[in-house]
Motif scaffolding. Structure first.
Motif, PDB file in Angstrom:
ATOM      1  N   PHE A   1      40.180  41.445  44.900  1.00 44.80           N
ATOM      2  CA  PHE A   1      39.938  42.601  44.120  1.00 44.80           C
ATOM      3  C   PHE A   1      41.368  43.500  44.292  1.00 44.80           C
ATOM      4  CE2 PHE A   1      38.658  46.715  42.124  1.00 44.80           C
ATOM      5  CZ  PHE A   1      38.039  46.276  41.358  1.00 44.80           C
ATOM      6  N   THR A   2      41.807  43.699  45.409  1.00 43.50           N
ATOM      7  CA  THR A   2      43.126  44.433  45.405  1.00 43.50           C
ATOM      8  C   THR A   2      44.444  43.724  44.735  1.00 43.50           C
ATOM      9  OG1 THR A   2      42.421  45.388  47.532  1.00 43.50           O
ATOM     10  CG2 THR A   2      44.814  45.356  47.295  1.00 43.50           C
ATOM     11  N   ALA A   3      44.429  42.636  44.867  1.00 43.58           N
ATOM     12  CA  ALA A   3      45.304  41.691  44.244  1.00 43.58           C
ATOM     13  C   ALA A   3      45.452  42.039  42.736  1.00 43.58           C
ATOM     14  CB  ALA A   3      45.182  40.322  44.575  1.00 43.58           C
ATOM     15  N   ALA A   4      44.143  41.715  42.062  1.00 44.30           N
ATOM     16  CA  ALA A   4      43.823  41.973  40.770  1.00 44.30           C
ATOM     17  C   ALA A   4      44.260  43.625  40.349  1.00 44.30           C
ATOM     18  CB  ALA A   4      42.349  41.473  40.480  1.00 44.30           C
ATOM     19  N   HIS A   5      43.811  44.384  41.215  1.00 42.14           N
ATOM     20  CA  HIS A   5      44.122  45.911  41.070  1.00 42.14           C
ATOM     21  C   HIS A   5      45.527  45.922  40.984  1.00 42.14           C
ATOM     22  CE1 HIS A   5      43.697  50.223  41.754  1.00 42.14           C
ATOM     23  NE2 HIS A   5      45.034  50.152  42.220  1.00 42.14           N
ATOM     24  N   GLU A   6      46.500  45.147  41.712  1.00 46.27           N
ATOM     25  CA  GLU A   6      47.813  45.759  41.588  1.00 46.27           C
ATOM     26  C   GLU A   6      48.658  44.868  40.256  1.00 46.27           C
ATOM     27  OE1 GLU A   6      49.303  47.736  43.318  1.00 46.27           O
ATOM     28  OE2 GLU A   6      47.654  47.938  44.727  1.00 46.27           O
TER      29      GLU A   6
ATOM     30  N   ALA B   1      24.685  38.235  46.664  1.00 49.75           N
ATOM     31  CA  ALA B   1      25.323  37.506  47.656  1.00 49.75           C
ATOM     32  C   ALA B   1      25.670  36.158  47.431  1.00 49.75           C
ATOM     33  CB  ALA B   1      24.674  37.307  49.043  1.00 49.75           C
ATOM     34  N   GLU B   2      24.833  35.407  46.427  1.00 46.70           N
ATOM     35  CA  GLU B   2      25.087  34.136  45.942  1.00 46.70           C
ATOM     36  C   GLU B   2      26.047  34.184  44.907  1.00 46.70           C
ATOM     37  OE1 GLU B   2      21.053  32.977  44.416  1.00 46.70           O
ATOM     38  OE2 GLU B   2      20.415  32.566  46.095  1.00 46.70           O
ATOM     39  N   LEU B   3      26.288  35.057  43.982  1.00 43.62           N
ATOM     40  CA  LEU B   3      27.109  35.534  43.313  1.00 43.62           C
ATOM     41  C   LEU B   3      28.728  35.680  43.629  1.00 43.62           C
ATOM     42  CD1 LEU B   3      25.063  37.380  40.284  1.00 43.62           C
ATOM     43  CD2 LEU B   3      25.930  34.941  40.263  1.00 43.62           C
ATOM     44  N   ARG B   4      28.592  36.321  44.783  1.00 46.88           N
ATOM     45  CA  ARG B   4      30.002  36.673  45.410  1.00 46.88           C
ATOM     46  C   ARG B   4      30.453  35.337  45.842  1.00 46.88           C
ATOM     47  NH1 ARG B   4      30.783  38.519  51.615  1.00 46.88           N
ATOM     48  NH2 ARG B   4      29.820  36.788  52.509  1.00 46.88           N
ATOM     49  N   GLN B   5      29.930  34.315  45.960  1.00 44.77           N
ATOM     50  CA  GLN B   5      30.515  32.984  46.382  1.00 44.77           C
ATOM     51  C   GLN B   5      31.010  32.496  45.015  1.00 44.77           C
ATOM     52  OE1 GLN B   5      30.738  31.774  49.424  1.00 44.77           O
ATOM     53  NE2 GLN B   5      29.676  33.237  50.414  1.00 44.77           N
ATOM     54  N   VAL B   6      30.572  32.602  44.118  1.00 44.79           N
ATOM     55  CA  VAL B   6      30.577  31.967  42.878  1.00 44.79           C
ATOM     56  C   VAL B   6      31.968  32.857  42.200  1.00 44.79           C
ATOM     57  CG1 VAL B   6      29.952  31.382  40.275  1.00 44.79           C
ATOM     58  CG2 VAL B   6      28.126  31.047  42.329  1.00 44.79           C
ATOM     59  N   TRP B   7      31.881  34.082  42.079  1.00 45.04           N
ATOM     60  CA  TRP B   7      32.760  34.875  41.453  1.00 45.04           C
ATOM     61  C   TRP B   7      33.912  35.453  42.430  1.00 45.04           C
ATOM     62  CZ3 TRP B   7      33.254  35.157  36.173  1.00 45.04           C
ATOM     63  CH2 TRP B   7      31.992  34.629  35.181  1.00 45.04           C
ATOM     64  N   GLY B   8      33.901  35.237  43.486  1.00 48.21           N
ATOM     65  CA  GLY B   8      34.897  35.541  44.733  1.00 48.21           C
ATOM     66  C   GLY B   8      35.245  37.185  44.552  1.00 48.21           C
ATOM     67  N   VAL B   9      34.148  37.981  44.383  1.00 44.86           N
ATOM     68  CA  VAL B   9      34.307  39.319  44.500  1.00 44.86           C
ATOM     69  C   VAL B   9      33.085  39.778  45.349  1.00 44.86           C
ATOM     70  CG1 VAL B   9      35.196  39.676  42.217  1.00 44.86           C
ATOM     71  CG2 VAL B   9      32.837  39.847  42.473  1.00 44.86           C
TER      72      VAL B   9
ATOM     73  N   LEU C   1      38.600  39.694  37.050  1.00 44.83           N
ATOM     74  CA  LEU C   1      37.586  39.005  37.873  1.00 44.83           C
ATOM     75  C   LEU C   1      36.349  38.505  37.406  1.00 44.83           C
ATOM     76  CD1 LEU C   1      38.917  40.381  41.335  1.00 44.83           C
ATOM     77  CD2 LEU C   1      39.554  38.241  40.316  1.00 44.83           C
ATOM     78  N   THR C   2      35.540  39.586  36.905  1.00 49.44           N
ATOM     79  CA  THR C   2      34.343  39.490  36.306  1.00 49.44           C
ATOM     80  C   THR C   2      34.186  39.765  34.883  1.00 49.44           C
ATOM     81  OG1 THR C   2      33.479  41.550  37.374  1.00 49.44           O
ATOM     82  CG2 THR C   2      33.272  39.525  38.786  1.00 49.44           C
ATOM     83  N   PRO C   3      34.636  38.997  33.978  1.00 49.56           N
ATOM     84  CA  PRO C   3      34.332  39.343  32.515  1.00 49.56           C
ATOM     85  C   PRO C   3      32.813  39.783  32.223  1.00 49.56           C
ATOM     86  CG  PRO C   3      35.623  37.422  32.808  1.00 49.56           C
ATOM     87  CD  PRO C   3      35.070  37.648  34.106  1.00 49.56           C
ATOM     88  N   ARG C   4      32.867  40.855  31.543  1.00 51.40           N
ATOM     89  CA  ARG C   4      31.681  41.269  31.030  1.00 51.40           C
ATOM     90  C   ARG C   4      30.667  40.366  30.385  1.00 51.40           C
ATOM     91  NH1 ARG C   4      28.561  43.050  27.043  1.00 51.40           N
ATOM     92  NH2 ARG C   4      27.182  44.884  27.364  1.00 51.40           N
ATOM     93  N   ASP C   5      31.306  39.505  29.380  1.00 45.54           N
ATOM     94  CA  ASP C   5      30.386  38.626  28.492  1.00 45.54           C
ATOM     95  C   ASP C   5      29.934  37.455  29.264  1.00 45.54           C
ATOM     96  OD1 ASP C   5      30.510  40.412  26.681  1.00 45.54           O
ATOM     97  OD2 ASP C   5      32.267  39.401  25.509  1.00 45.54           O
TER      98      ASP C   5
ATOM     99  N   GLY D   1      35.515  32.000  33.221  1.00 40.91           N
ATOM    100  CA  GLY D   1      34.748  31.772  34.066  1.00 40.91           C
ATOM    101  C   GLY D   1      35.534  32.504  35.361  1.00 40.91           C
ATOM    102  N   PRO D   2      34.951  32.041  36.461  1.00 41.18           N
ATOM    103  CA  PRO D   2      35.613  32.417  37.957  1.00 41.18           C
ATOM    104  C   PRO D   2      36.794  32.125  37.970  1.00 41.18           C
ATOM    105  CG  PRO D   2      33.338  31.732  38.339  1.00 41.18           C
ATOM    106  CD  PRO D   2      33.667  31.264  37.015  1.00 41.18           C
ATOM    107  N   ILE D   3      37.817  32.843  38.709  1.00 40.14           N
ATOM    108  CA  ILE D   3      39.206  32.544  38.840  1.00 40.14           C
ATOM    109  C   ILE D   3      39.240  32.219  40.364  1.00 40.14           C
ATOM    110  CG2 ILE D   3      41.581  33.550  38.816  1.00 40.14           C
ATOM    111  CD1 ILE D   3      40.748  35.333  36.654  1.00 40.14           C
ATOM    112  N   SER D   4      39.657  30.849  40.645  1.00 37.47           N
ATOM    113  CA  SER D   4      39.774  30.428  41.873  1.00 37.47           C
ATOM    114  C   SER D   4      41.485  30.882  42.286  1.00 37.47           C
ATOM    115  CB  SER D   4      39.401  28.997  42.149  1.00 37.47           C
ATOM    116  OG  SER D   4      40.219  28.134  41.345  1.00 37.47           O
ATOM    117  N   HIS D   5      41.531  30.843  43.561  1.00 35.44           N
ATOM    118  CA  HIS D   5      43.072  31.001  43.896  1.00 35.44           C
ATOM    119  C   HIS D   5      43.844  32.086  43.212  1.00 35.44           C
ATOM    120  CE1 HIS D   5      42.385  26.272  44.688  1.00 35.44           C
ATOM    121  NE2 HIS D   5      41.855  27.278  45.659  1.00 35.44           N
TER     122      HIS D   5
END
Length: 397
Positions: free
Chosen positions: A237-242, A291-299, A271-275, A181-185
């Motif tokens: 996203f930048t943190a995950a990129h690095e 816009a709703e999903l950005r709040q859930v997944w943090g992207v 951050l957003t696993p395909r499956d 699922g979504p990764i917080s923090h």
């Protein structure tokens, strides 16, 4: 010249020059001058050899010789060099730990727009981050580096993640026990695994560089620029990129655009696993749903649109029209940027909490740490993240 160790360095710093000018004398600094420190300070000041030479009244060739260790500056030049580069005199003394890097050892997020002098400044910044980390780690135990393939600045070939970025993202999620699922923090997760995450200095060079990372030191380091967009979704996203660079490219020289694309692919899957994300995504360009999903997944909505196109839910033309509509919605609720400061789990705290712990359990102080590092106290505050709360005196003419 006999090589000094750290204890020799501190004895020389404490030896004193005179009652009027405590600390090492210019002659003592000249005798123990470290050319690599001159290079580091010059890069941090964003000065060329020619610019420094003009400021201290020598030739560019002379500066080059100082930095290469061929010759040393005259004692009478030492105070002027320190003044121009805004460092204490002891900064140039040989003997304390120095995490030396070059540009090929760091991966830059904005590779094409980053100029050579900006990369050099960024690399010097990372060197100092490591020196601060080393000083703190002598006193307190930081989290163990729990990153597959990483072994104190070297990559262990037998324990690396898959080379494919999507497979690597899946494997790291499983290794860290993050589920599907979504990764917080996200930043806090990285710090808890022993990765040093730090905000860069808020200046023009840092904004251009954007973000960068290295796994060529005894701890992996990620530097993020908080104020380029000040949007938590792009920041994550930048943190995950690095993070992708750390797990995919630790054994490869930096500077390849293919590596940047792979790091993006890693970040998207991490951050957003395909499956997991596919059942949530709309089959048409429904921006309100995204816009709703950005709040859930943090992207960001931009990232989600790209994910829709990447997973075959949108054609290129439909995605292009959606991006045009999205541009018109910028700033409206659900589409506005959200400042990073509102998300504590995405703000680095490892170094500041390590400093606080060291202060509470040892005799460390801000001043003693600055002395050990041979930095101005303001520099130590900046890297640790301690605000200077002293009231500012303002004189009105």
């Amino acid at each position: 010249m006999q090589m000094m160790n750290e204890n020799d360095f501190l004895r020389l710093v404490d030896a004193g020059g005179s009652a009027a000018s405590p600390g090492p004398s210019p002659q003592a600094v000249a005798d123990a001058f470290d050319g690599a420190r001159l290079t580091q300070a010059r890069h941090l000041a964003s000065l060329t050899k020619k610019e420094l030479a003009e400021a201290i009244g020598v030739s560019p060739a002379a500066v080059g010789q100082y930095e290469a260790g061929v010759t040393r500056p005259r004692p009478d030049l030492i105070p002027r060099i320190a003044e121009v580069l805004s460092v204490p005199l002891p900064f140039f003394i040989h003997g304390r730990p120095h995490g030396k890097l070059d540009g090929s050892m760091a991966h830059f997020r904005s590779l094409r727009s980053t100029r050579v002098h900006q990369r050099a400044k960024a690399v010097a910044f990372v060197e100092q981050v490591w020196e601060l980390t080393f000083a703190l780690e002598k006193r307190i135990q930081l989290p163990y580096v729990d990153l597959p393939g990483f072994a104190g600045g070297e990559v262990q070939s037998g324990s690396v993640l898959p080379r494919d970025p999507v497979d690597a993202a899946k494997a790291l999620r499983e290794y860290w026990g993050l589920g599907l699922g979504p990764i917080s923090h996200l930043v806090r997760h990285m710090e808890s695994r022993g990765i040093i995450v730090i905000f860069s200095k808020d200046d023009e060079d840092s904004v251009t560089v954007d973000a960068f990372s290295t796994s060529s030191l005894p701890r992996p380091i990620v530097v993020l620029t908080p104020n380029r967009f000040d949007d938590v979704y792009r920041h994550r996203f930048t943190a995950a990129h690095e993070l992708g660079h750390l797990v995919l490219h630790g054994d490869a020289a930096a500077g390849d655009m293919r590596q940047e694309r792979e790091a993006d692919a890693f970040a998207a899957e991490f951050l957003t696993p395909r499956d997991s994300i596919l059942p949530d995504l709309p089959i048409r360009a429904d921006l309100r749903r995204l816009a709703e999903l950005r709040q859930v997944w943090g992207v960001s909505v931009d990232s989600l649109l790209y994910r829709c196109r990447e997973l075959g839910l949108l054609s290129d033309s439909a995605a292009s029209r959606a991006y045009q509509r999205l541009a018109a919605l910028r700033g409206q609720p659900g589409f506005n940027s959200e400042p990073i400061t509102g998300f504590p789990g995405e703000n680095p705290v490892l170094l500041s909490e390590a400093f606080d712990l060291a202060v509470n359990h040892t005799d460390l102080t801000l001043r003693s740490l600055a002395r050990e590092l041979a930095w101005p106290i303001s520099r130590v505050r900046e890297l640790i993240g301690i605000a200077d709360n002293r009231p500012a005196l303002r004189l009105v003419p």
